[in-house]
Design a protein around this motif. Structure first.
Motif, PDB file in Angstrom:
ATOM      1  N   GLN A 220     -54.075  36.275 -91.803  1.00 13.15           N
ATOM      2  CA  GLN A 220     -53.483  35.800 -90.911  1.00 13.15           C
ATOM      3  C   GLN A 220     -54.439  35.543 -89.662  1.00 13.15           C
ATOM      4  O   GLN A 220     -54.280  34.639 -89.089  1.00 13.15           O
ATOM      5  CB  GLN A 220     -52.137  36.649 -90.416  1.00 13.15           C
ATOM      6  N   ALA A 221     -55.331  36.645 -89.555  1.00 13.08           N
ATOM      7  CA  ALA A 221     -56.236  36.582 -88.336  1.00 13.08           C
ATOM      8  C   ALA A 221     -57.217  35.660 -88.585  1.00 13.08           C
ATOM      9  O   ALA A 221     -57.732  34.792 -87.621  1.00 13.08           O
ATOM     10  CB  ALA A 221     -56.777  37.991 -88.053  1.00 13.08           C
ATOM     11  N   LEU A 222     -57.777  35.360 -89.745  1.00 13.23           N
ATOM     12  CA  LEU A 222     -58.822  34.412 -90.117  1.00 13.23           C
ATOM     13  C   LEU A 222     -58.192  32.951 -89.735  1.00 13.23           C
ATOM     14  O   LEU A 222     -58.550  32.045 -89.246  1.00 13.23           O
ATOM     15  CB  LEU A 222     -59.136  34.429 -91.762  1.00 13.23           C
ATOM     16  N   MET A 223     -56.735  32.811 -90.253  1.00 10.56           N
ATOM     17  CA  MET A 223     -56.293  31.408 -89.961  1.00 10.56           C
ATOM     18  C   MET A 223     -55.935  31.183 -88.510  1.00 10.56           C
ATOM     19  O   MET A 223     -56.040  30.106 -88.210  1.00 10.56           O
ATOM     20  CB  MET A 223     -55.060  31.197 -90.885  1.00 10.56           C
ATOM     21  N   ALA A 224     -55.500  32.232 -87.854  1.00 11.14           N
ATOM     22  CA  ALA A 224     -54.909  32.069 -86.700  1.00 11.14           C
ATOM     23  C   ALA A 224     -56.222  31.608 -85.759  1.00 11.14           C
ATOM     24  O   ALA A 224     -56.223  30.959 -84.586  1.00 11.14           O
ATOM     25  CB  ALA A 224     -54.335  33.395 -86.189  1.00 11.14           C
ATOM     26  N   GLU A 225     -57.170  31.982 -86.109  1.00 12.39           N
ATOM     27  CA  GLU A 225     -58.493  31.944 -85.655  1.00 12.39           C
ATOM     28  C   GLU A 225     -59.275  30.336 -85.847  1.00 12.39           C
ATOM     29  O   GLU A 225     -60.191  30.043 -85.202  1.00 12.39           O
ATOM     30  CB  GLU A 225     -59.644  32.948 -85.694  1.00 12.39           C
ATOM     31  N   GLY A 226     -58.316  29.626 -86.585  1.00 16.02           N
ATOM     32  CA  GLY A 226     -59.045  28.227 -86.910  1.00 16.02           C
ATOM     33  C   GLY A 226     -59.565  28.229 -88.246  1.00 16.02           C
ATOM     34  O   GLY A 226     -60.364  27.240 -88.353  1.00 16.02           O
ATOM     35  N   GLY A 227     -59.614  29.427 -88.852  1.00 17.18           N
ATOM     36  CA  GLY A 227     -60.337  29.289 -90.268  1.00 17.18           C
ATOM     37  C   GLY A 227     -59.615  28.590 -91.081  1.00 17.18           C
ATOM     38  O   GLY A 227     -58.329  28.106 -91.074  1.00 17.18           O
ATOM     39  N   GLU A 228     -60.318  28.121 -92.409  1.00 18.98           N
ATOM     40  CA  GLU A 228     -59.733  27.418 -93.272  1.00 18.98           C
ATOM     41  C   GLU A 228     -59.642  28.477 -94.803  1.00 18.98           C
ATOM     42  O   GLU A 228     -60.111  29.820 -94.579  1.00 18.98           O
ATOM     43  CB  GLU A 228     -60.661  26.334 -93.938  1.00 18.98           C
ATOM     44  N   HIS A 229     -58.654  28.030 -95.614  1.00 16.71           N
ATOM     45  CA  HIS A 229     -58.647  29.006 -96.898  1.00 16.71           C
ATOM     46  C   HIS A 229     -59.969  29.440 -97.026  1.00 16.71           C
ATOM     47  O   HIS A 229     -60.602  28.654 -97.583  1.00 16.71           O
ATOM     48  CB  HIS A 229     -57.909  28.274 -97.824  1.00 16.71           C
ATOM     49  N   PRO A 230     -60.502  30.603 -97.234  1.00 10.99           N
ATOM     50  CA  PRO A 230     -61.550  31.126 -97.636  1.00 10.99           C
ATOM     51  C   PRO A 230     -61.843  30.850 -99.029  1.00 10.99           C
ATOM     52  O   PRO A 230     -61.041  30.798 -99.807  1.00 10.99           O
ATOM     53  CB  PRO A 230     -61.733  32.411 -97.087  1.00 10.99           C
ATOM     54  N   ALA A 231     -63.277  30.725 -99.491  1.00  8.02           N
ATOM     55  CA  ALA A 231     -63.445  30.580-100.897  1.00  8.02           C
ATOM     56  C   ALA A 231     -63.557  31.825-101.756  1.00  8.02           C
ATOM     57  O   ALA A 231     -63.382  31.600-103.077  1.00  8.02           O
ATOM     58  CB  ALA A 231     -65.002  30.122-100.751  1.00  8.02           C
ATOM     59  N   GLY A 232     -63.209  32.981-101.013  1.00  9.99           N
ATOM     60  CA  GLY A 232     -62.790  33.931-101.729  1.00  9.99           C
ATOM     61  C   GLY A 232     -62.299  35.211-100.907  1.00  9.99           C
ATOM     62  O   GLY A 232     -62.177  34.961 -99.761  1.00  9.99           O
ATOM     63  N   GLY A 233     -61.598  36.092-101.684  1.00 15.15           N
ATOM     64  CA  GLY A 233     -60.949  37.259-100.992  1.00 15.15           C
ATOM     65  C   GLY A 233     -59.684  36.904 -99.947  1.00 15.15           C
ATOM     66  O   GLY A 233     -59.063  35.946-100.300  1.00 15.15           O
ATOM     67  N   PRO A 234     -59.501  37.536 -99.225  1.00 11.92           N
ATOM     68  CA  PRO A 234     -60.395  38.757 -98.443  1.00 11.92           C
ATOM     69  C   PRO A 234     -60.202  40.008 -99.439  1.00 11.92           C
ATOM     70  O   PRO A 234     -59.180  40.047 -99.931  1.00 11.92           O
ATOM     71  CB  PRO A 234     -59.496  39.350 -97.014  1.00 11.92           C
ATOM     72  N   TYR A 235     -61.215  40.586 -99.617  1.00 10.08           N
ATOM     73  CA  TYR A 235     -61.348  41.902-100.278  1.00 10.08           C
ATOM     74  C   TYR A 235     -60.755  42.834 -99.615  1.00 10.08           C
ATOM     75  O   TYR A 235     -61.592  43.399 -98.519  1.00 10.08           O
ATOM     76  CB  TYR A 235     -62.682  42.212-101.054  1.00 10.08           C
ATOM     77  N   VAL A 236     -59.919  43.890 -99.906  1.00 10.98           N
ATOM     78  CA  VAL A 236     -59.557  45.029 -99.378  1.00 10.98           C
ATOM     79  C   VAL A 236     -59.118  46.102-100.492  1.00 10.98           C
ATOM     80  O   VAL A 236     -58.247  45.707-101.329  1.00 10.98           O
ATOM     81  CB  VAL A 236     -58.211  44.862 -98.363  1.00 10.98           C
TER      82      VAL A 236
ATOM     83  N   VAL B 214     -49.495  28.608 -89.290  1.00  9.12           N
ATOM     84  CA  VAL B 214     -48.333  28.578 -90.272  1.00  9.12           C
ATOM     85  C   VAL B 214     -48.708  29.164 -91.660  1.00  9.12           C
ATOM     86  O   VAL B 214     -48.266  30.192 -92.183  1.00  9.12           O
ATOM     87  CB  VAL B 214     -47.717  27.392 -90.028  1.00  9.12           C
ATOM     88  N   ALA B 215     -49.792  28.634 -92.086  1.00  9.73           N
ATOM     89  CA  ALA B 215     -50.404  29.241 -93.524  1.00  9.73           C
ATOM     90  C   ALA B 215     -50.465  30.686 -93.159  1.00  9.73           C
ATOM     91  O   ALA B 215     -50.562  31.347 -94.483  1.00  9.73           O
ATOM     92  CB  ALA B 215     -51.477  28.276 -94.039  1.00  9.73           C
ATOM     93  N   GLY B 216     -51.200  31.274 -92.156  1.00 10.58           N
ATOM     94  CA  GLY B 216     -51.515  32.626 -92.141  1.00 10.58           C
ATOM     95  C   GLY B 216     -50.325  33.442 -92.089  1.00 10.58           C
ATOM     96  O   GLY B 216     -50.399  34.294 -93.001  1.00 10.58           O
ATOM     97  N   ASP B 217     -49.239  32.999 -91.553  1.00  9.73           N
ATOM     98  CA  ASP B 217     -48.011  33.570 -91.728  1.00  9.73           C
ATOM     99  C   ASP B 217     -47.475  33.657 -93.318  1.00  9.73           C
ATOM    100  O   ASP B 217     -46.871  34.700 -93.602  1.00  9.73           O
ATOM    101  CB  ASP B 217     -46.783  33.058 -90.745  1.00  9.73           C
ATOM    102  N   VAL B 218     -47.706  32.561 -93.829  1.00 13.02           N
ATOM    103  CA  VAL B 218     -47.105  32.442 -95.087  1.00 13.02           C
ATOM    104  C   VAL B 218     -47.823  33.528 -96.086  1.00 13.02           C
ATOM    105  O   VAL B 218     -47.182  34.138 -96.693  1.00 13.02           O
ATOM    106  CB  VAL B 218     -47.400  30.978 -95.832  1.00 13.02           C
ATOM    107  N   TYR B 219     -49.284  33.569 -95.959  1.00 12.92           N
ATOM    108  CA  TYR B 219     -50.195  34.374 -96.699  1.00 12.92           C
ATOM    109  C   TYR B 219     -49.938  35.774 -96.459  1.00 12.92           C
ATOM    110  O   TYR B 219     -49.453  36.704 -97.593  1.00 12.92           O
ATOM    111  CB  TYR B 219     -51.453  34.176 -96.371  1.00 12.92           C
ATOM    112  N   GLN B 220     -49.338  36.137 -95.064  1.00 15.96           N
ATOM    113  CA  GLN B 220     -49.368  37.466 -94.770  1.00 15.96           C
ATOM    114  C   GLN B 220     -47.817  37.895 -95.584  1.00 15.96           C
ATOM    115  O   GLN B 220     -47.779  39.106 -96.062  1.00 15.96           O
ATOM    116  CB  GLN B 220     -49.025  37.575 -93.474  1.00 15.96           C
ATOM    117  N   ALA B 221     -46.924  36.897 -95.541  1.00 16.18           N
ATOM    118  CA  ALA B 221     -45.658  37.246 -96.271  1.00 16.18           C
ATOM    119  C   ALA B 221     -45.856  37.582 -97.667  1.00 16.18           C
ATOM    120  O   ALA B 221     -45.212  38.375 -98.252  1.00 16.18           O
ATOM    121  CB  ALA B 221     -44.481  36.314 -95.779  1.00 16.18           C
ATOM    122  N   LEU B 222     -46.440  36.688 -98.237  1.00 15.56           N
ATOM    123  CA  LEU B 222     -46.834  36.864 -99.737  1.00 15.56           C
ATOM    124  C   LEU B 222     -47.436  38.057-100.176  1.00 15.56           C
ATOM    125  O   LEU B 222     -46.807  38.805-100.867  1.00 15.56           O
ATOM    126  CB  LEU B 222     -47.933  35.652-100.415  1.00 15.56           C
ATOM    127  N   MET B 223     -48.491  38.684 -99.212  1.00 10.80           N
ATOM    128  CA  MET B 223     -49.091  39.853 -99.599  1.00 10.80           C
ATOM    129  C   MET B 223     -48.179  41.106 -99.227  1.00 10.80           C
ATOM    130  O   MET B 223     -48.261  42.067 -99.965  1.00 10.80           O
ATOM    131  CB  MET B 223     -50.396  39.951 -98.693  1.00 10.80           C
TER     132      MET B 223
END
Lengths: 413, 413
Positions: A220-236, B214-223
């Motif tokens: 959520q933080a990545l995307m809210a910052e304007g990021g795109e769907h990352p190519a991998g992960g996030p790993y936690v 919005v996609a960040g919110d979706v992903y957060q809910a999925l996880m």
């Protein structure tokens, strides 16, 4: 090759942080990531390399190579696609009919063939070869890549002969190795986004939460910052499970005493920056603290060694020797780094482009970018690793990611 | 083949919603997704199909096929890996040294070879063939898949001859088509998670927000719901950009009057369920309302047509004819559905396994699962689509996803 300008549809679209679409040059393709001039230069350099290698036509199949050459991106690369670039002739893109709008709206490509349900993608590919109207005697293909199905290569060999096809992965790998100023801007933004995601993740750790919940907060933080769907992960990954490399969240619960492994990639215009950090729930024991210090020291040693003229192997050795002095040898079972740039899932690294590894004596040059990863996995216990994304500068390197390089301690209570 | 039990490390790990690791059978592999008996059955059925096809050894290269046969999963499939399954002999897994712990902890595989920095993966692959100690005359490979690099297949042919390798993608595609009860449980959970993600996304739409937020919110809910990193998306695309198929969020701002396209996949034990829905910012015009009603009607028509014995083509025609009556022909430019099951990025569909498409006259059977996707893109305007993940039952079908099948209206104010 001069590329023609055009636009997509007639409706304005506003992108956050950029001028509205209708303020742009009306004739630009709708979603071309860079200027047409940038692509003209890339194509000219590619053709020069093809001529050098005696290749008449390049079969471009990896999504990264296609994107780098044309701007075209889609999640639909699970369906066969191929970009045919002739030395002299008309480029042709063969793809699913479903992708037609995608090609039109996002790239400079104007010529190609689409494959609809039930149509034969092998036959369409050969039609595409003909449509280039090129002289075709030597055909280059990506011999190490994944995106060329065997039956396509077999059909090309069936028509032009086995000796007509030549391994040519190096043509685009060589060109992608050093980033242009426009690409470096994207890497900076991707690394900034990755750092924001990492900070959010470290803050989200608490005993009783699951790996998945924390990863959701990171994304959520990545995307809210304007990021795109990352190519991998996030790993936690928490506790002993983290020793299993390349594990994604699988509902494990964070417990007191766990070290929690984070590897977070940010993505901007499909360029990636990444970083690794560790959280510890409660105070770390001596061994965890020692392992963390060792990884950080190894990372520092690599950062100090990077400069133009040093070889990739030098950098690997600088990190590996520190890890070994700290007692970590067999547990550090991978290359110490890899090239960063254009990436599509499943990985954000440009492994075929360049590795920081023993045996790679290629000298570093300004404009190369790497993810440095001195991380080790300890069976049944967990792992420990800190990493940064860096850019080789004229006299050293610049660290693009920006999170404190320390074990992040979380209350166990 | 009898598989041996064993465990990973000595530390308990608690998975949310499941008993703690130390309450499990101590000898089970740490992270095997299903029982050993399930895998024994899959291997027995695979060997029967190999014998039927006259294949001595199967080269298994797609991450989905490897996972289905062994339980092994990693994000590291951007590096070459191959599972060699002989009809008689010892299976061998050839992979990066980095993945060794992953193989040991997550699958029943015990025999294989790892490739370290600088080592030759082609030579290791041929060593792997030898290590099977199998009679090798006919070798099956995945001719339509992406995961077999040309230089590997070339080396195998170089040793055993061109006629020794036979196209064998169908062996595992045929077996994966009908899901076991254990797999169906995973599909149900994945579809439930996808529905939770979709509801969160629809609620998150507001003018001024970006696709990415919005996609960040979706992903957060999925996880947060226990989902795993999905094999694709989440797709959130607003306004005219949505006509560009397979577009991911790229910072476009949601505006009054936009239709916002959602396609959200949930993932559980690497099984996927997915659904499409649309939000509209402000009241839709007549055309948007008509297009939404047409897609929903097409979806209903497909759901009513599905039953054992009907063909895939019948289902495609049922949906396509409704779309055509509604005025949508050229804009519905893809198959009407595809098989759902095991999936790794970049796509959650099992396209090679089964398609709902013109020309596919295979009869439906209970235990098949599909994502039905009557969606259309309108150049310069946007798209419209509603979808469900369904399971073929003994007398019809069961819809696994669960979100109201209607255009979701959001205030434009």
């Amino acid at each position: 090759m001069r590329l023609e300008r055009r636009r997509y549809g007639s409706h304005p679209v506003r992108l956050a942080g950029e001028p509205p679409m209708n303020d742009w040059d009306d004739d630009l393709p709708f979603g071309l990531p860079f200027t047409l001039e940038e692509y003209e230069q890339r194509i000219a350099r590619t053709k020069a390399a093809m001529a050098e290698a005696g290749i008449d036509l390049l079969m471009v199949t990896s999504p990264e190579n296609i994107y780098w050459l044309t701007g075209y991106r889609t999640t639909g690369y699970y369906v066969y696609q191929i970009f045919l670039l002739p030395l002299d002739g008309t480029p042709q893109f063969v793809t699913s009919k479903l992708e037609h709008e995608c090609v039109r709206a996002l790239s400079w490509i104007k010529t190609g063939l689409t494959v609809f349900m039930g149509e034969d993608e092998v036959a369409k590919t050969l039609e595409g070869f003909d449509a280039t109207e090129a002289r075709i005697e030597r055909i280059g293909y990506e011999e190490r890549g994944f995106w060329l199905p065997p039956r396509i290569l077999d059909a090309v060999r069936g028509r032009w002969g086995n000796t007509a096809t030549v391994a040519a992965g190096h043509v685009l790998e060589d060109l992608r190795r050093i980033k242009s100023p426009a690409e470096i801007s994207c890497l900076r933004e991707a690394a900034r986004i990755a750092s924001v995601g990492m900070r959010a993740g470290l803050q989200a750790v608490a005993p009783g939460r699951t790996e998945n919940e924390v990863a959701g907060d990171v994304y959520q933080a990545l995307m809210a910052e304007g990021g795109e769907h990352p190519a991998g992960g996030p790993y936690v990954v928490t506790g002993p499970r983290a020793a299993i490399t390349h594990m994604l969240p699988e509902r494990a619960v964070i417990e007191p005493g766990h070290a929690v492994y984070f590897e977070v990639g940010g993505c901007y215009k499909r360029y990636s920056g990444s970083n690794m950090r560790m959280a510890h729930v409660g105070p770390p024991g001596n061994e965890a603290a020692h392992r963390a210090a060792t990884s950080i020291e190894a990372l520092d040693a690599m950062l100090e060694t990077i400069k133009p003229g040093a070889t990739s192997q030098d950098i690997d050795r600088a990190g590996r020797s520190v890890m070994a002095r700290g007692g970590t040898t067999e547990e550090f079972r991978h290359r110490a780094g890899y090239s960063m740039g254009v990436a599509f899932a499943p990985g954000w690294g440009e492994g075929l482009v360049n590795d920081i590894a023993e045996g790679n004596e290629r000298p570093l040059e300004p404009g190369m970018a790497f993810h440095l990863v001195p991380m080790a996995g300890f069976r049944g216990e967990g792992n420990m690793g800190f990493s940064e994304t860096v850019l080789v500068s004229t006299d050293g390197c610049e660290v693009l990611t920006d999170v404190p390089r320390e074990l992040h301690i979380v209350s166990a209570g």
